[in-house]
Motif scaffolding. Structure first.
Motif, mmCIF file in Angstrom:
data_model
loop_
_atom_site.group_PDB
_atom_site.id
_atom_site.type_symbol
_atom_site.label_atom_id
_atom_site.label_comp_id
_atom_site.label_asym_id
_atom_site.label_seq_id
_atom_site.Cartn_x
_atom_site.Cartn_y
_atom_site.Cartn_z
ATOM 1 N N ASP A 48 22.569 -11.217 -6.427
ATOM 2 C CA ASP A 48 22.497 -12.571 -6.129
ATOM 3 C C ASP A 48 21.163 -13.094 -7.067
ATOM 4 O O ASP A 48 20.971 -13.949 -7.598
ATOM 5 C CB ASP A 48 22.150 -13.350 -4.612
ATOM 6 N N ILE A 49 20.068 -12.131 -6.968
ATOM 7 C CA ILE A 49 18.748 -12.788 -7.588
ATOM 8 C C ILE A 49 18.866 -12.717 -9.087
ATOM 9 O O ILE A 49 18.555 -13.596 -9.724
ATOM 10 C CB ILE A 49 17.606 -11.841 -7.231
ATOM 11 N N VAL A 298 1.218 -1.877 -11.265
ATOM 12 C CA VAL A 298 0.682 -3.163 -10.258
ATOM 13 C C VAL A 298 0.819 -2.468 -8.853
ATOM 14 O O VAL A 298 2.203 -1.899 -8.275
ATOM 15 C CB VAL A 298 1.540 -4.298 -10.323
ATOM 16 N N PHE A 299 0.207 -2.799 -7.981
ATOM 17 C CA PHE A 299 0.067 -2.224 -6.588
ATOM 18 C C PHE A 299 -0.055 -3.549 -5.481
ATOM 19 O O PHE A 299 -1.002 -4.361 -6.028
ATOM 20 C CB PHE A 299 -0.822 -1.107 -6.153
ATOM 21 N N GLY A 300 0.603 -3.406 -4.363
ATOM 22 C CA GLY A 300 0.218 -4.369 -3.543
ATOM 23 C C GLY A 300 0.477 -3.992 -2.086
ATOM 24 O O GLY A 300 1.406 -2.996 -1.894
ATOM 25 N N GLY A 301 -0.034 -4.694 -1.248
ATOM 26 C CA GLY A 301 0.172 -4.164 0.301
ATOM 27 C C GLY A 301 1.165 -5.207 0.844
ATOM 28 O O GLY A 301 1.377 -6.379 0.708
ATOM 29 N N MET A 351 7.656 -6.958 -8.668
ATOM 30 C CA MET A 351 7.014 -6.925 -7.556
ATOM 31 C C MET A 351 7.787 -8.169 -6.790
ATOM 32 O O MET A 351 7.943 -8.103 -5.674
ATOM 33 C CB MET A 351 5.544 -7.323 -7.613
ATOM 34 N N ASP A 352 8.091 -9.258 -7.542
ATOM 35 C CA ASP A 352 8.517 -10.549 -7.061
ATOM 36 C C ASP A 352 9.917 -10.148 -6.793
ATOM 37 O O ASP A 352 10.443 -10.585 -5.432
ATOM 38 C CB ASP A 352 8.659 -11.444 -8.280
ATOM 39 N N GLU A 356 11.530 -10.702 -2.784
ATOM 40 C CA GLU A 356 12.404 -11.402 -2.388
ATOM 41 C C GLU A 356 13.697 -10.643 -1.808
ATOM 42 O O GLU A 356 14.040 -11.210 -0.811
ATOM 43 C CB GLU A 356 13.065 -12.057 -3.759
ATOM 44 N N ARG A 357 13.896 -9.609 -2.183
ATOM 45 C CA ARG A 357 14.985 -8.528 -1.705
ATOM 46 C C ARG A 357 14.783 -8.067 -0.305
ATOM 47 O O ARG A 357 15.517 -8.155 0.563
ATOM 48 C CB ARG A 357 15.396 -7.487 -2.418
ATOM 49 N N LEU A 358 13.542 -7.942 -0.187
ATOM 50 C CA LEU A 358 13.024 -7.476 1.461
ATOM 51 C C LEU A 358 13.337 -8.739 2.387
ATOM 52 O O LEU A 358 13.683 -8.445 3.504
ATOM 53 C CB LEU A 358 11.625 -6.966 1.439
#
Length: 600
Positions: A48-49, A298-301, A351-352, A356-358
């Motif tokens: 879908d995305i 890129v890392f994110g929490g 990351m984006d 969105e999927r989560l």
């Protein structure tokens, strides 16, 4: 067995939104690979995305039978490629599986940044490039100008470029004929040991991990054994299919052919993109070149808003990893946010998409901390550590040096926006390398930039300054030492680890002040005063205060001595002091996003 001389393997390369998926639809429709009932717009984009954003995330394939004007029936394998820079390794593997490429350029927009980057990749892989000028039916189309641009900027002869309109179907047959006539057939290596390149893989709940392969040499058959050359693991081939683009079972795939193989493989990490499949009984001497492990940049929490959702988040990330081997996760705990995960992504778009999927596919409510890059930290004892979480940075007194990643960034823009773009590049500590006019009113700007400056909000700023006309492309070049410091955020004297950030010493006071101001707007007022501070080590560099909500305790005093009022106010003051010591400040989700917008 398919005659190798009648096979053509090609891909479509283009900048985002230049009509790549629409052109693929028309080619599939024209060759009758799918019936009208099975056709849909952007048939190769099945998420879908992908459809909503008009981007390709996972590479897909379609094998088409085409009866050319010379009377022969050709097998055309269209290998779709992701267009975005985050997936450039997948693009390079898809290109390695082809002999030719259709270079699609928008007749109105002209050559843009990712077009240039992908053309260089195609040239490195020695592909035959056929320029296609799409959207010629638009009122603003200028094919002649675009032809000159292709010749000037890309150095490709555009005299025989094929004009077309993927939307209306103009020129599609000319493209098919050009593919047959100009793209070379694959080499006939059926008698050599099996070498098959995996250029994509995904997880199927019935078949396990499925590999999308291009057979470079030899033949792969159903029920034989196959071996992954990077890990040495063996599996039985349970299914061999061609994609038309729906799977069509076949007994074997011979040299030059493209298709999927599956063999009850439990995890996508066993079928790494770029790996070589061979026959364990008669193995190839060497794997195909170019294999790399996915590099997270890129890392994110990621933390659940409700702590009871932690297990659901863990399960959802595991399911996503089944389909996406480039995602890395490790458990993390934060004093402010509780239990969560530190997740590594290929880039900001990646990351984006995961975010969105989560939220969309798994229905989770999540807090995402600001993205960071990997720093190399050298300590005085001679050891070097990789740090991707600012709160894990060692004590400043033990640090010898900190190195940060730099990117080479290329921006294509109309000339009227140069001033604004150069200003933000300078603000972001950029180093100018080159600036050239590619046409009378389009400029190509080349800069080197620290990656942590780019990931914050550079792309948004670039798009707003250029009203969406500028396009950018980047690649990581090296690590360089910098005077970097960790800025901690203290709320009521307590460090909030999720709001820590690493930045250049010169920018630290400005970033600290901006962050405190943003937090002052976002945090709700309490019954006691809240102090917001930014600090480097023990030195406070910025402070803001959120004043307490105050009840008018003197309302009942009318007339009488002032000391009565003073006594009540002193009593209130004591109460506020006590409340401040035991008071707990709830930090809303918006506060963690404030760190992304501190430059505004």
């Amino acid at each position: 067995m398919q005659d190798v001389k009648l096979i053509r393997n090609f891909c479509i390369i283009a900048h985002i939104d230049h009509g790549k998926s629409t052109l693929a639809d028309r080619l599939i429709e024209m060759t009758g690979s799918l019936t009208d009932r099975e056709m849909s717009a952007q048939v190769l984009d099945n998420m879908d995305i992908e459809r909503e954003r008009g981007i390709t995330i996972k590479a897909q394939t379609a094998s088409m039978q085409y009866k050319a004007k010379d009377g022969n029936i050709y097998l055309l394998n269209l290998i779709d490629t992701p267009g975005h820079v985050d997936f450039s390794y997948e693009v390079s593997r898809s290109l390695a599986a082809c002999e030719g490429a259709l270079l699609v350029v928008d007749a109105a927009q002209g050559v843009e940044a990712q077009t240039v980057a992908n053309v260089y990749l195609a040239v490195e892989n020695d592909l035959e490039i056929i320029p296609v000028i799409n959207k010629v039916d638009l009122p603003s189309a200028d094919p002649e100008r675009v032809m000159l641009q292709i010749e000037d900027e890309l150095g490709i002869d555009a005299s025989d470029a094929v004009p077309c309109s993927a939307k209306t179907g103009i020129g599609i047959e000319d493209i098919l004929e050009a593919i047959v006539a100009r793209i070379p057939a694959p080499a006939d290596d059926n008698d050599k040991p099996l070498q098959a390149l995996i250029f994509d893989s995904w997880f199927d709940s019935y078949l396990g991990a499925v590999s999308l392969i291009r057979v470079m040499a030899g033949t792969i058959r159903k029920n034989q054994r196959m071996q992954m050359m990077s890990t040495g693991k063996n599996f039985e081939v349970l299914q061999v299919c061609q994609l038309t683009p729906k799977p069509l079972e076949t007994k074997q795939l011979s040299s030059g052919m493209v298709g999927i193989v599956s063999g009850s493989i439990k995890s996508v990490s066993e079928t790494r993109v770029g790996d070589t499949i061979t026959d364990p009984k008669n193995p190839a001497k060497a794997p195909l070149g170019g294999f790399q492990k996915a590099k997270q940049m890129v890392f994110g929490g990621i933390f659940p808003i409700d702590a009871s959702e932690y297990q659901n988040l863990k399960d959802s990330l595991e399911k996503l990893q089944l389909n996406d081997a480039s995602l890395t996760t490790e458990p993390e705990s934060s004093q402010a946010l509780g239990l969560g995960f530190r997740v590594g992504f290929l880039g900001l778009l990646h990351m984006d998409i995961i975010q969105e999927r989560l939220e969309r596919e798994y229905g989770l409510e999540l807090i995402f901390t600001a993205p960071t890059v990997v720093y190399r930290v050298g300590l005085k004892d001679g050891t070097e550590h990789k740090i991707e979480n600012p709160s894990k940075l060692p004590d400043p007194t033990t640090i010898e040096y900190i190195e940060e990643p730099y990117v080479a960034i290329t921006i294509h823009t109309p000339e009227e926006f140069i001033g604004g773009i150069l200003k933000i590049l300078q603000e972001k500590r950029g180093i100018q390398k080159d600036m050239e006019y590619t046409t009378s009113n389009r400029v190509k700007i080349s800069y080197e930039l620290p990656m942590n400056e780019m990931i914050f909000d550079f792309h948004d700023k670039l798009k707003s300054i250029s009203r969406g006309y500028a396009s950018m492309d980047y690649e990581v070049i090296d690590y360089r030492q910098g005077d970097l410091v960790k800025v901690d955020t203290l709320v009521n004297g307590d460090k909030v680890d999720a709001l820590a950030l690493i930045c250049h010493r010169v920018q630290a006071p400005f970033r600290g002040r901006s962050l405190c101001k943003k937090l002052k707007e976002i945090l709700p007022r309490q019954m006691f005063q809240i102090a917001l501070q930014a600090a480097i080590g023990g030195k406070i560099i910025a402070r803001e205060s959120i004043s307490a909500m105050r009840k008018d305790v003197t309302a009942k005093c009318y007339g009488g001595d002032i000391s009565r009022k003073r006594k009540l106010l002193e009593k209130q003051k004591e109460g506020k002091k006590r409340m401040k010591q035991i008071g707990n400040v709830e930090i809303p989700q918006k506060a963690f996003l404030a760190i992304l917008k501190i430059d505004e």
